[in-house]
Design a protein around this motif. Sequence first.
Motif, PDB file in Angstrom:
ATOM      1  N   THR A 307      12.698  -2.973  -0.795  1.00  0.00           N
ATOM      2  CA  THR A 307      13.075  -3.860   0.303  1.00  0.00           C
ATOM      3  C   THR A 307      11.906  -4.140   1.233  1.00  0.00           C
ATOM      4  N   SER A 308      10.899  -3.271   1.220  1.00  0.00           N
ATOM      5  CA  SER A 308       9.705  -3.467   2.033  1.00  0.00           C
ATOM      6  C   SER A 308       8.602  -2.584   1.472  1.00  0.00           C
ATOM      7  N   THR A 309       7.391  -2.741   2.019  1.00  0.00           N
ATOM      8  CA  THR A 309       6.236  -1.948   1.595  1.00  0.00           C
ATOM      9  C   THR A 309       5.395  -1.617   2.812  1.00  0.00           C
ATOM     10  N   ALA A 310       4.282  -0.928   2.558  1.00  0.00           N
ATOM     11  CA  ALA A 310       3.343  -0.600   3.636  1.00  0.00           C
ATOM     12  C   ALA A 310       2.117  -1.486   3.513  1.00  0.00           C
ATOM     13  N   SER A 311       1.656  -1.995   4.635  1.00  0.00           N
ATOM     14  CA  SER A 311       0.459  -2.833   4.670  1.00  0.00           C
ATOM     15  C   SER A 311      -0.703  -2.022   5.239  1.00  0.00           C
ATOM     16  N   LEU A 312      -1.830  -2.000   4.536  1.00  0.00           N
ATOM     17  CA  LEU A 312      -3.022  -1.263   4.954  1.00  0.00           C
ATOM     18  C   LEU A 312      -4.089  -2.275   5.350  1.00  0.00           C
ATOM     19  N   ASP A 313      -4.748  -2.027   6.482  1.00  0.00           N
ATOM     20  CA  ASP A 313      -5.658  -3.037   7.033  1.00  0.00           C
ATOM     21  C   ASP A 313      -7.091  -2.947   6.516  1.00  0.00           C
ATOM     22  N   GLY A 314      -7.386  -1.982   5.631  1.00  0.00           N
ATOM     23  CA  GLY A 314      -8.731  -1.879   5.071  1.00  0.00           C
ATOM     24  C   GLY A 314      -9.725  -1.169   5.954  1.00  0.00           C
ATOM     25  N   SER A 315      -9.269  -0.686   7.113  1.00  0.00           N
ATOM     26  CA  SER A 315     -10.174   0.030   8.020  1.00  0.00           C
ATOM     27  C   SER A 315     -10.148   1.524   7.716  1.00  0.00           C
ATOM     28  N   GLY A 316     -10.924   2.280   8.483  1.00  0.00           N
ATOM     29  CA  GLY A 316     -10.941   3.732   8.327  1.00  0.00           C
ATOM     30  C   GLY A 316      -9.625   4.380   8.681  1.00  0.00           C
ATOM     31  N   HIS A 317      -8.724   3.628   9.321  1.00  0.00           N
ATOM     32  CA  HIS A 317      -7.414   4.166   9.688  1.00  0.00           C
ATOM     33  C   HIS A 317      -6.309   3.707   8.731  1.00  0.00           C
ATOM     34  N   GLY A 318      -6.690   2.914   7.720  1.00  0.00           N
ATOM     35  CA  GLY A 318      -5.689   2.396   6.798  1.00  0.00           C
ATOM     36  C   GLY A 318      -5.527   3.286   5.574  1.00  0.00           C
ATOM     37  N   PHE A 319      -4.748   4.342   5.703  1.00  0.00           N
ATOM     38  CA  PHE A 319      -4.536   5.286   4.596  1.00  0.00           C
ATOM     39  C   PHE A 319      -3.232   6.038   4.817  1.00  0.00           C
ATOM     40  N   LEU A 320      -2.752   6.681   3.757  1.00  0.00           N
ATOM     41  CA  LEU A 320      -1.651   7.639   3.833  1.00  0.00           C
ATOM     42  C   LEU A 320      -2.016   8.830   2.963  1.00  0.00           C
ATOM     43  N   THR A 321      -1.646  10.019   3.391  1.00  0.00           N
ATOM     44  CA  THR A 321      -1.923  11.216   2.590  1.00  0.00           C
ATOM     45  C   THR A 321      -0.906  12.303   2.909  1.00  0.00           C
ATOM     46  N   PRO A 322      -0.435  13.000   1.894  1.00  0.00           N
ATOM     47  CA  PRO A 322       0.454  14.138   2.149  1.00  0.00           C
ATOM     48  C   PRO A 322      -0.314  15.400   2.501  1.00  0.00           C
ATOM     49  N   GLY A 323      -1.651  15.340   2.414  1.00  0.00           N
ATOM     50  CA  GLY A 323      -2.453  16.526   2.707  1.00  0.00           C
ATOM     51  C   GLY A 323      -2.410  17.565   1.603  1.00  0.00           C
ATOM     52  N   ALA A 324      -1.890  17.196   0.447  1.00  0.00           N
ATOM     53  CA  ALA A 324      -1.774  18.116  -0.684  1.00  0.00           C
ATOM     54  C   ALA A 324      -1.885  17.292  -1.961  1.00  0.00           C
ATOM     55  N   PRO A 325      -2.178  17.922  -3.097  1.00  0.00           N
ATOM     56  CA  PRO A 325      -2.282  17.166  -4.347  1.00  0.00           C
ATOM     57  C   PRO A 325      -0.922  16.661  -4.815  1.00  0.00           C
ATOM     58  N   ALA A 326      -0.900  15.496  -5.413  1.00  0.00           N
ATOM     59  CA  ALA A 326       0.298  15.005  -6.085  1.00  0.00           C
ATOM     60  C   ALA A 326       0.276  15.431  -7.550  1.00  0.00           C
ATOM     61  N   VAL A 327      -0.926  15.450  -8.133  1.00  0.00           N
ATOM     62  CA  VAL A 327      -1.119  15.937  -9.498  1.00  0.00           C
ATOM     63  C   VAL A 327      -1.698  17.339  -9.386  1.00  0.00           C
TER      64      VAL A 327
END
Length: 714
Positions: A307-327
Amino acid sequence: MAGRTGHGRARRAAAVAVIAAGTVLATPGTVFAALGGLEPKQPLVADLGTGGAPCASGAERPFVRSVPQLTARLYGPGGGQPGEVSRVSGEFEVWWQGEGGAEERVTMTTTPRPDTTPFTWQLPGEIPDGAVVSWRVRAVNDAGASAWSSEGAGAPCEFVYDRTVPDAPVVTSSDYPDDGTWTPGVGVRGTFHVTAQAEDVTAFSYSFIGGPLKTVQAGPDGSAEIRFLPEKSGSQTLSVQAEDRAGNRGPSTRYTFRISTGPAPVAQWKLTDAAGSRSAAAETGSAARAGAGVTFGASAPSGTPLTSTASLDGSGHGFLTPGAPAVTDTAKTFAVGGWVRPGRVDGTRTALSQDAGTARAFTLGLTQVAGGPKWSFSVGGARVTGGLPETGAWAYVLGQYDAETGTARLYVNGRAAGEEVAAVPVAGEGAFQIGRARGAQGYRDRWQGEIGDVRAYDRIVVASEVEDLATRAARRLGHWALDTAPGGLAPEEGGGAPLKLGTGASLYRLDDPCDPLDLECGWDFPLEADGDGHLRLDGVAGHAVTDAPVVDTSGSFTISVRVRLTDDAPTKPMTAISQGGEHGDAFKVRYDPENFSWDLVMSHADEPGAPETVLSRIEGPDGNQGIGHRLTVVYDASVKQVSFYVDGVKLGEGGTADFAAAWKSTGGLQLGRGRTADGWGEYLHGAVDSVFAYEGVLSERDINHLPWLLAAGH
């Protein structure tokens, strides 16, 4: 047996040919040298064979499952030298240990023949099962006999005739037990242990239902392992036969097991969080912290559950992380993927990655190669690229590393992109990253654009699953049943734009009065199951048209129509359906009487004489009989390919073509005519029924079920 041996000697004596010195016996083109008084040369062991296998003895002796034919090359006195062809006979001798321990022998002498020809003996059926059989041969002429092939530096040839089939093997598996339970398995390899029930088993032949017959070699202990990657859920059966040294295959062991759907992702973020959120909720795994350059509530790809998504602006603040490995272990099999829409395609842009110290274990995104930007998946130092990222265009990308094959693959919009490459993974137990990749100087290669439904798997994501993940359901834009046309307007069933009937176009209904003198009357009936009428076109000026374009021909679309030709010998091309611009058709489907074919014609530009891509299907004209043909055009903008279906069938590779020249048409949807160099032309003489138009790519299954999709609300 003594009688058999004496009989052999008598046959040998009768078969020896006496050739007088200086006598020449010849067939056309052949000259035989008569070297009077000279005996033939000793046969060479290297020139002997047992049932196609070379002469061998001891541990190298062949095991055969049928009584073999013995073969030999023999030499006359000239030793096979050029120009010195002689006639000789071949004397074969075979022996073995009988049941009482006594030696038994059988001999046979061939008729004389040129020594350039092969000498053979098909052994009799009395050869005993399981005994070591020895044999030798010598050449004979009127001067005498050569030494036996076994004498001097030679040796007897040996074989074992083995017709005893091995017992059925034992099959076990802890991964997929044969106990009626359902095991999560799609995409998860399992091992089957196979054990022989006989000492002479050398291999196992096996197959899974729906798969090819394969062979695996048995180890010294008579066992082997079979690996299997389930690609669909359901009951599956493995059939295995033991094969012995002679090639005998025993009865099959059938091992049945049940496969359920593959394990869920080990980590997943839909990224459909509310606007203003500072973290992304996890379907599986830990929530992902969002940088200040991330905005939730962005648009989602149409035709998907998102229904929606996340938009990242390409700057140093445009990220998401769980702080742990996914794999958790990048040395093992894994896959990562998601929906992405790049806002920029310059440079290197990373959608997904995982840290490995000051580097990264893998990255998924886009990069620059010769020719422009490509989608990219890298593992360790290996990279696979393919597909064409476009600014503002959604794509589903998935990268996969298979630890068993040691290869990396990339999928774009449900299809393999680029070439599979060998890869050596690096340990990457750092944090999973969305929108950036780790480098020696910090994070880099930042993503600008939208990302949605990010997933990570610790298994293979099989082809059907990748296709499902990337599927965007087609959206119906229009359906014209062509059953009625009040005021000359055939309505769109959902209330959309009608088709305006032009001169020479009329609606036929089953309950209309029928003139018995009308030749078409007796044959006319509804073509489709979604109504009781259809559109008749006179082939002179008849057509129907919408006021505006129905499909965006620069994007993905599907158009389908039922058509029946009135003539049994058409004399001119006739267009059934088209949509174009001022000078040409973006697409049209026409009948070509010269080639007896239905053609899909895709124009490369709205210009006179523009190049065209044509796909054809040979079909004879209908002659106003039957229900005609359902003609379907599918353009997939995500992979720049167009496909043509006739009656739901796409003719192999010839039914699809690359097409990167799509353009946005401005004219309405046309039934019964197309653009020509002189304007409108190629008028159809026939009947048209049940027109469908979709935004997006309709699946082959749905194409085959038109118009019954209406009942399901599609």
